[in-house]
Design an enzyme around this catalytic site. Structure first.
Site, mmCIF file in Angstrom:
data_model
loop_
_atom_site.group_PDB
_atom_site.id
_atom_site.type_symbol
_atom_site.label_atom_id
_atom_site.label_comp_id
_atom_site.label_asym_id
_atom_site.label_seq_id
_atom_site.Cartn_x
_atom_site.Cartn_y
_atom_site.Cartn_z
ATOM 1 N N GLU A 115 16.474 0.881 57.039
ATOM 2 C CA GLU A 115 16.566 2.287 56.714
ATOM 3 C C GLU A 115 17.873 2.637 57.144
ATOM 4 O O GLU A 115 18.658 2.165 58.116
ATOM 5 C CB GLU A 115 15.732 2.996 57.829
ATOM 6 C CG GLU A 115 14.204 2.806 57.783
ATOM 7 C CD GLU A 115 13.421 3.355 59.104
ATOM 8 O OE1 GLU A 115 14.348 4.150 59.985
ATOM 9 O OE2 GLU A 115 12.262 2.860 59.060
ATOM 10 N N LYS A 117 21.125 4.211 58.479
ATOM 11 C CA LYS A 117 21.304 5.166 59.857
ATOM 12 C C LYS A 117 21.931 6.336 59.615
ATOM 13 O O LYS A 117 23.274 6.513 59.203
ATOM 14 C CB LYS A 117 22.188 4.216 60.715
ATOM 15 C CG LYS A 117 22.253 4.689 62.008
ATOM 16 C CD LYS A 117 22.568 3.743 63.122
ATOM 17 C CE LYS A 117 22.482 4.336 64.424
ATOM 18 N NZ LYS A 117 23.433 5.667 64.794
ATOM 19 N N ASP A 119 23.364 9.770 59.897
ATOM 20 C CA ASP A 119 24.595 10.417 60.703
ATOM 21 C C ASP A 119 24.406 11.814 61.060
ATOM 22 O O ASP A 119 24.977 12.699 60.647
ATOM 23 C CB ASP A 119 26.033 10.193 60.155
ATOM 24 C CG ASP A 119 27.075 9.988 61.450
ATOM 25 O OD1 ASP A 119 26.746 9.955 62.543
ATOM 26 O OD2 ASP A 119 28.079 9.655 61.056
ATOM 27 N N TYR A 225 15.022 13.841 57.866
ATOM 28 C CA TYR A 225 14.241 12.653 57.126
ATOM 29 C C TYR A 225 13.640 11.873 58.557
ATOM 30 O O TYR A 225 14.158 11.994 59.618
ATOM 31 C CB TYR A 225 15.246 11.556 56.752
ATOM 32 C CG TYR A 225 15.629 11.953 55.230
ATOM 33 C CD1 TYR A 225 14.790 12.501 54.208
ATOM 34 C CD2 TYR A 225 16.996 11.373 54.853
ATOM 35 C CE1 TYR A 225 15.404 12.884 53.240
ATOM 36 C CE2 TYR A 225 17.396 11.508 53.661
ATOM 37 C CZ TYR A 225 16.440 12.227 52.515
ATOM 38 O OH TYR A 225 16.891 12.309 51.437
ATOM 39 N N LYS A 318 26.089 -1.374 62.069
ATOM 40 C CA LYS A 318 27.036 -0.563 62.008
ATOM 41 C C LYS A 318 28.145 -0.794 60.891
ATOM 42 O O LYS A 318 28.602 -1.767 60.685
ATOM 43 C CB LYS A 318 27.782 -0.106 63.155
ATOM 44 C CG LYS A 318 26.988 0.308 64.227
ATOM 45 C CD LYS A 318 26.125 1.697 64.220
ATOM 46 C CE LYS A 318 27.143 2.911 64.559
ATOM 47 N NZ LYS A 318 27.351 3.158 65.917
ATOM 48 N N CYS A 412 63.226 24.395 49.361
ATOM 49 C CA CYS A 412 62.435 23.401 48.847
ATOM 50 C C CYS A 412 63.057 21.989 48.970
ATOM 51 O O CYS A 412 64.311 21.773 48.669
ATOM 52 C CB CYS A 412 62.477 23.690 47.147
ATOM 53 S SG CYS A 412 61.596 22.083 46.171
ATOM 54 N N CYS A 415 64.641 20.770 45.397
ATOM 55 C CA CYS A 415 66.023 21.812 44.477
ATOM 56 C C CYS A 415 66.585 22.916 45.228
ATOM 57 O O CYS A 415 67.591 23.250 44.933
ATOM 58 C CB CYS A 415 65.171 22.208 43.426
ATOM 59 S SG CYS A 415 64.082 23.820 43.771
ATOM 60 N N CYS A 430 57.432 26.709 46.032
ATOM 61 C CA CYS A 430 59.083 26.736 45.656
ATOM 62 C C CYS A 430 59.182 27.575 44.497
ATOM 63 O O CYS A 430 58.416 27.647 43.633
ATOM 64 C CB CYS A 430 59.377 25.232 45.253
ATOM 65 S SG CYS A 430 61.041 25.321 44.305
ATOM 66 N N CYS A 436 63.305 23.144 39.309
ATOM 67 C CA CYS A 436 63.182 22.102 40.211
ATOM 68 C C CYS A 436 62.513 21.013 39.622
ATOM 69 O O CYS A 436 61.417 20.905 39.096
ATOM 70 C CB CYS A 436 61.703 22.908 41.381
ATOM 71 S SG CYS A 436 61.453 21.645 42.376
#
Ligand code: IVH
Length: 674
Positions: A115, A117, A119, A225, A318, A412, A415, A430, A436
């Site tokens: 099955e 696992k 989390d 589940y 795991k 920026c 530029c 910016c 730019c």
């Protein structure tokens, strides 16, 4: 109306709701639209208001949550809830089977139930004579907390079991978790509300389950589940001899199981299963952190017994962790197409989720503030599936004395133009526009991209080279490129140059929608560009439209209208548009097709919820081809709502307004019938 007839009505509606919920959440095969379910639920609640004695413990109305608790009572587990031994390498699985062989003095391959696992959080749910009477957290394994009211609100947890010959007492154990999509949506909502954002689905599930107000839990997208049985008294299930047969029986009783579970014989087959699940991991709708292998025979389980806190008959194998700690070395600021400044974390490289990660996005200034992160900090990085690595939190205990604040630039980095932050927006930008270099590159990449002018062979790297060499400054310059200019670039031959010029020639024939999209106006995506084209039919009308006229377009709100309006008032932009047209970029007139050709002409449709068979954008494109206007919000002008799975407020609104509602299947059937 007499109580008897109310009771009869109640029983009938209750039975229907139970059936629909089972079809939807357990069998994954809904037979009615969500709206019908919601309507029935409202009638059930209305009846119970009139006749409260009908509001029994197993009434589906309990799914919406109820009274607010002052604290959780404790619950003593009759049978302790144990933990699992962990394995990490293939050899650990082989050794696991060896230990079993030795202990049982046998050598045949062992049959294992396998099955994913999950989390989330382990939960115990007790059913007496088929009715859910109590649910508890695992706690320390001996004592947990009573979370009955909360567990009752979980959509796929049955309040009443199905079938005959039910056990007098049955404790179902399993995992409560939050599917990935629900997690993303929840965090989005939390962010918009300025509320707590959860680091990962597991934390979100934990936070949602431990709410004293079960109405909050009810509003969170939790799922359950089942994966084992605790207390068991009587019933057909008690006669079964394997774990997998028990799970199958739980499923018959209406309990949800993880569909990816299977059985495998011998360690080798288990390793194969583990690898298969590993490959599927990022596509699963929920987070997993490994696979649990359990000796399938209950008799053998009994003979193997337990050692300290874990059974000898199970192993949790795991996956490599998806979260790891590392150090934040520096923060750099990237400039996007619309000038948006994105802080990017430069990290001490760390192996996480199967790859080495050295960068992670920090999104924006608010995110930096929220995380409270400084340069030099030890941070937790998460990489789940294909998504961009995220910096989820800071380990403050490990902060060095010389940790430095992250200073957001006021100019920026490309530029040197001023950076502007609008109070209502998270992003800073910016203000350089096409001055730019970074924005110029991104704007041209966007212009050339597949959904825009689709210039074959003009990839990102080439655009960068062209801009850096000063050969182009804006999209219109592309059409003035010459063969000698192109071949002057490194590793760019005659043939490539000829091909590119040919592709540029081809790209000149486009559509108004693609052209509008290609301009890269803020927040004007493909769909909005299409709606603009269909609404105004000509570029000149889009250019001269005022704010009111713009907001009349489907999907265009005040903000987007403002962006379009401002864009079209900027002389530099109009100049580029003029140059593009002069270079020969053109599109055919949009024909206003007759109603006969376009069966949905003049209709306004709204799509909501998840469409599983075709996806929202595909459905939208198809409907637009048929002449429909596809809008983003439901109003009195809406003719039809297409409601996929998990449709929410738009569906309720459409119901209120009495708008026609189709589910996805009906849409598919309709499209197929044309
Ligand atoms: S069986 C004695 N099966 O893993 C058997 N546990 O470290 C106990 N978990 O607290 C659990 N998916 O929350 C089992 N398919 C699964 C599982 C599973 C997730 C979690 C569970 C438990 C932890 C054990």
């Amino acid at each position: 109306m007499s109580t008897l007839s109310l009771a009869q009505q109640h029983a009938q509606i209750k039975q229907q709701l139970e059936q629909f919920a089972h079809e939807y959440y357990v069998l994954d095969a809904p037979t009615v639209p969500d709206a019908e379910y919601d309507r029935l639920m409202q009638s059930l609640i209305a009846i119970e208001k009139e006749a409260p004695q009908l509001r029994t413990a197993d009434s589906p109305s309990q799914k919406v949550g109820g009274a607010v608790l002052s604290k959780f009572e404790s619950v003593e587990h009759e049978i302790p809830m144990l933990s699992l031994d962990n394995g990490f390498e293939d050899d650990d699985l082989v050794a696991f089977e060896h230990r079993i062989h030795d202990r049982l003095n046998m050598s045949e391959d062992i049959e294992f139930a396998c099955e994913p696992k999950l989390d989330g959080l382990a939960v115990s749910i007790l059913y007496e004579k088929g009715i859910l009477v109590r649910a508890a957290t695992r706690g320390d394994g001996q004592t947990g907390e009573n979370i009955t009211e909360n567990v009752k609100t979980i959509a796929n947890v049955p309040l009443k079991l199905l079938g005959e010959n039910l056990p007098s007492r049955l404790e179902v154990r399993g995992e409560v978790f939050m599917p990935k999509e629900g997690f993303e949506n929840l965090n989005q909502v939390q962010k918009e509300k300025g509320a707590k954002v959860f680091a990962n689905p597991r934390n979100a599930a934990a936070g949602s389950l431990r709410q004293l107000d079960s109405k909050i839990t009810a509003s969170r997208p939790l799922r359950f589940y089942a994966y084992s049985v605790g207390v068991l008294e009587g019933g057909e299930i008690a006669a079964l001899e394997t774990h997998s047969a028990r799970l199958a029986k739980l499923s018959d009783m209406g309990l949800p199981l993880c569909r990816e579970s299977d059985v495998a014989v011998g360690a080798k087959a288990c390793i194969h299963y583990f690898n298969k699940i590993g490959e599927m991991r990022s596509d699963l709708s929920y987070d997993i952190d490994g696979v649990v292998f359990k000796v399938n025979s209950l008799n053998l389980q009994q003979r193997l017994g337990f050692i300290s806190k874990a059974p000898r008959w199970a192993l949790a194998q795991k996956f490599p962790a998806q979260e790891e700690m590392t150090i934040l070395r520096a923060v750099e600021f990237q400039v996007g197409r619309t000038g948006a400044i994105t802080p990017v974390a430069r990290l001490e490289p760390v192996f996480v989720g199967g790859v080495t990660v050295s960068n992670a996005t920090l999104h924006n200034q608010d995110e930096i503030k929220r995380l409270g992160v400084k340069i030099g900090d030890t941070v937790i990085i998460r990489r789940a599936g294909d998504v961009i690595p995220q910096l989820v939190s800071v380990v403050e205990a490990k902060r060095p004395e010389d940790a430095q604040d992250i200073v957001f630039p006021s100019r920026c980095p490309i530029c040197d133009s001023h950076i502007e932050k609008v109070a209502s927006e998270a992003v800073a930008r910016c203000t350089g526009g096409l001055v730019c270099g970074a924005q110029r590159k991104e704007a041209i990449k966007h212009f050339a991209s597949r959904k825009a002018l689709d210039i074959d062979g003009l990839g990102d790297k080439l655009v960068e080279q062209l801009v850096e060499q000063g050969l182009i400054n804006n999209p219109a310059d592309l059409f003035n490129l010459t063969i000698p200019q192109l071949t002057s670039l490194e590793r760019f031959g005659d043939k490539s140059a000829v091909n590119l010029l040919r592709a540029l020639e081809t790209a000149k024939n486009t559509t108004l929608a693609k052209f509008l999209y290609a301009l890269g106006i803020r927040e004007v995506g493909e769909a909005t560009a299409r709606n603009l084209a269909l609404h105004f039919l000509s570029l000149d009308k889009v250019i001269s439209a005022n704010l009111d006229e713009l907001t009349e377009v489907a999907d265009v709100g005040e903000v987007v209208a403002h962006h379009i309006y401002e864009f079209m008032r900027e002389p530099a932009n109009l100049d580029i548009i003029r140059q593009l047209q002069e270079a020969g970029v053109n599109w055919p007139d949009i024909e206003v097709a007759s109603a006969e050709q376009q069966p949905l002409a003049g209709k306004t449709l709204v799509l909501t919820g998840t469409l599983s068979q075709m996806g929202r954008s595909e459905a939208k494109a198809k409907l637009q081809e048929l002449g429909a206007k596809v809008s983003g919000s439901v109003s009195a002008k809406t003719d039809l709502l297409i409601a996929g799975e998990k449709a929410g407020s738009k569906l309720s609104k459409a119901n209120e307004l009495g708008i026609e509602i189709w589910d996805e299947q009906k849409l598919v059937d309709y499209l197929n019938s044309l």
